[in-house]
Design a protein around this motif. Sequence first.
Motif, PDB file in Angstrom:
ATOM      1  N   ILE A  95      -7.479   8.682  -4.108  1.00 58.28           N
ATOM      2  CA  ILE A  95      -7.814   7.396  -3.458  1.00 58.28           C
ATOM      3  C   ILE A  95      -6.512   6.599  -3.348  1.00 58.28           C
ATOM      4  O   ILE A  95      -5.921   6.218  -4.367  1.00 58.28           O
ATOM      5  N   PRO A  96      -6.044   6.369  -2.113  1.00 56.63           N
ATOM      6  CA  PRO A  96      -4.708   5.785  -1.964  1.00 56.63           C
ATOM      7  C   PRO A  96      -4.585   4.367  -2.512  1.00 56.63           C
ATOM      8  O   PRO A  96      -3.498   3.914  -2.830  1.00 56.63           O
ATOM      9  N   THR A  97      -5.718   3.668  -2.606  1.00 57.59           N
ATOM     10  CA  THR A  97      -5.638   2.277  -3.054  1.00 57.59           C
ATOM     11  C   THR A  97      -5.783   2.146  -4.571  1.00 57.59           C
ATOM     12  O   THR A  97      -5.844   1.040  -5.085  1.00 57.59           O
ATOM     13  N   LEU A  98      -5.883   3.269  -5.258  1.00 57.32           N
ATOM     14  CA  LEU A  98      -5.964   3.221  -6.722  1.00 57.32           C
ATOM     15  C   LEU A  98      -4.742   3.903  -7.326  1.00 57.32           C
ATOM     16  O   LEU A  98      -4.227   4.876  -6.766  1.00 57.32           O
TER      17      LEU A  98
END
Lengths: 227, 844
Positions: A95-98
């Motif tokens: 997950i790129p935003t985590l």
Amino acid sequence: MVELKKVSRSFTEGNTKHAVLKNFDLKIEKGEIIILLGKSGSGKSTLLNIISGIDIPDEGEVTIAGKDITKLSEKDRTLVRRNKIGFIFQFFNLIPTLTVRENLQLPLELTNSDNQEERINTILSEVGLPERADSYPDKLSGGEQQRIAVARALIHNPDIILADEPTGNLDYETGLQIVDLLDRVVKQKGKTMIMVTHSKDVMGLADRVYSLREGKLTETKKDSVIE
Amino acid sequence: MNSLNKSSIRYLLKHPWQFGLSVLGIAMGVAIVVSIDIASYSSSKAFNLSLDAVAGKATHQITGNSDGIPDSFYRSLRKDKGIRNIAPVIESYVSIQDSGRRVFKLLGVDFFAERPFRDYFSETDSSAGDVFNKLFTKPNSIILSGENMKKLNLSPGDSVKVLINGKEKYLYIAGFIKENDNNRSALENLFITDIASAQELTEKKNNIDYIDVIINNESEEKIINSLLPDGFALQKSGSRSQTAEQMLDAFNINLTSLSLLALIVGLFLIYNTMTFSVIQRRILIGTLRSIGVTSGEISRLILKESLIIGIAGTIAGFAAAYFISKYLLIIISRTINDLYYVVSVREIYISPFIIIKGISLGVIATLLSALKPAKEASGVHPRSAMIRSEQESSIIKKIPRMTIAGILFIIAGAVTLIIPSKNIWLSYFGILPVITGFSLLTPLVIIIVEKIFSPVYKKLFGITGKMSSRSILQNISRTYIAIAALSLAVAATVGVGTMVSSFRSTVIDWLETRLNADVFISAPSLISRRNDAVLNEEILDKIKAIEEVKDYNFYREVEIFQDGKRYHLLASGLSKRSYKGFKFKEGNPEDAWKSFEEGEIFVSEPFAYRNDLSVGSKLVLKTDKGMREFRVAGVYYDYASDQGLITIQYRHFKEYWNAKGYSGISVFVKDDKAIGTVKDRIQSLDTGGQQLVVRTYKFLRDSSVEIFDRTFLVANVLQILSVIVAFIGILSSLMSLQLERKRELGILRANGLLPSQLFLMVNLQTLLMGLIAGLTALPLGNILAAILIYIINKRSFGWTMQFEILPGILAEALLLSLAAALLAGIYPAYKMSKTSPANALREE
């Protein structure tokens, strides 16, 4: 652990119906590692989808830990996947935003697991990336991302690991590191794993190797593939 | 915060443009709705406060005839019949001649009877005795609030020049009332004088306007009712404010609905944004689904994101509404003063209902508009999510179904709209499916336009051109939403613009037919649309005596309060040559005029609509001689009042009503060249101090059109704001679209496409999107105009209007659409052309 009985699955494209899986059976015991071989479009990924409950067969039964998941609702199939299965993708799909830590935390949160911090630190050490805990995925190399993906698949202690060409997007050296990792953290932990791959280097892990051709599954001798 | 929520918030923050523009879009939508509400509420609150200030503790009012109540009747009630809790009142308006023409209400009261009604009179300054002494002994003395005295730069003992009923008078400041928290709002707009001075100032001689009464039980009410002569009525104090509110009902509903249009565009924007964010995250969502996140959790995640946007937008919207409402308040209160009643609004009022409505619209509506994207997200298949082309091809596959659904929606809207009803909300409700239907047709239009333009673009701009047009189709799942949003906003401008222009033409035609005299005379009035001041009857004799005058008309307008309604009765002394100015909707003109001359009445189209009347219907009116029944001889077209008018011949009016004087006079001049001379002569007549407003036909026509334009100024403002919201929408969509194509554009740059070629390519694409939006907006806009003209206006006001398609408006709309799309595309195009191809490729 995993049992498929008389499973068939076909797809319609235009007016033509393509049978991807034809009435086949497969039984995998706890702790077994199975490798699936086959050409592109042979139905390997479909088979993984069916085992994970992402897809359901047109006919047949799929039993995971004693439950026929084809009889379950979509939500219950998701819960089976959440609790019993860990997924490793070819393109990592972190997950790129985590951050790395948060990516690992996600399955723990979904399964309401205890000692989350401790488990994250342990698995990060196991995959050899404790120092990258607070990095975002786009700051990691492909190999590092896949190691984190392996960690994510394992962290909530699922019984079954499904791996879809886990080394397919990595260079040879990095691929070997992932194979080594899978050997350490999957095989040695006694997890059941079904892996789709073209890589001969992974064959050493396998208990059984199957080839999928024209919708049928045939067991292949491991040695013949390696040679 | 759990990891899923963290991921979601970081997604919003990682896309500040998209997030910011969505918040801005919702903020604008909320700001428009809330500011319209604040402005309408503040005007009616100010009006009600002024009524409350005057009514004080009165529970009821006794109203009299068209010329008021003789003060002898009041005295007999008080002295002979022993009814003590009553007080006489005269009400009028004065405008200060040398202070920006501010308007105050002049309240004439009997200070000895006042104490039970309006207790703020005890608050005069320490020299109260002296003040009262002056009020009773010095004619035309007034008291006012200390604050108003300061604002008007006056001191006790000063005089102030005012205009009252068209005459200049001087008021003497006897003293002031100290404000406190209880009386501040009541005194805000008030001059108080003794009843005798009020009679003199308003020239009501021995009459008063009404009697305030405090009634404690039903038996008292019965006693008072039994003492009232014919034509008098006892009514509850609140009924006047209710009547005023009823007058504004349709006006307010239409304002609200126009503002809702802006919100619908805003909601489209949210839908657009959320759909985009779902589409952009299909892979991510697919991954989450694969690792065991349920579809319900995904859909809640999307709804939470929209909740954040909704809350942020609503907060920002309220802040913006505070400023916008100040401007709108000026426009709306001017329209109310033009058309309905005198109101002076100086403060902004917000009710809890406005706050709840604003929050509901901003937050709940945002959530509702995010439902579909959330559902789509929850339906994202864990594996197919990862294949982008599938999603575009699935939209293409859906086009026939979408087209059929679109047609069905339009049919459903049409069915809702033709249901016979007077309910305005039902009509607006019918617009929604029509809009939705058109949006669903957008993909089909895209395919058709793309098919036509692809070869043209290729020929004109080479392969770059072809890629521009082709990419609209390739990204149809995103482009169609952006195009539909812009199309809706442009259609709204076409709809409102065409409606206003059609209405304007109708009114101008009507004015030109109706205003068939040469010179028009009235007393200065505080309400532009009707004459609240009266000319005395001798003036007409003096005008008739002017040599150049060939013929004349006169009329007297009175208001009748009856059964909680306010009727406007126009008593016409029409010369036969003016008969042709009346166009009848119902009734044969010849028979109608004959019956009119025999004492029957005409009603205007809005009046007939509101009261379900037609030729032959009977209408019972409260006359000064009691209730009388009149037969309707004709229904005529009239655009002077949305409340409607009843017209009776002056001769017959005098049989039933006592009202004296004329509200207006118009004259026909023997020779056109003498119009100026006649105007000068009338202006130089000795009128005994009565000021006259003398206007030529052209001037009156132009000033009427000016009032019309002022009325629709608010519609124009709302229209502009809607376009801004739509512009934000398309900018947001294009930004997302272009940024998402970063890799694709990076590949093109890597293959040798120049930044200027890339800039051109992106702009050619947005231009074509603007063209598609404009082309779809034109039919939709005209359908919206037709709905506004034939259904909404008809149901709101009862007016028949001619519908005209104006090529100018259509061309403007198309240009607007192209310009908005082009403008919105420039920044993303610039940004993309400046991005290094290496970065574009790496970031993917």
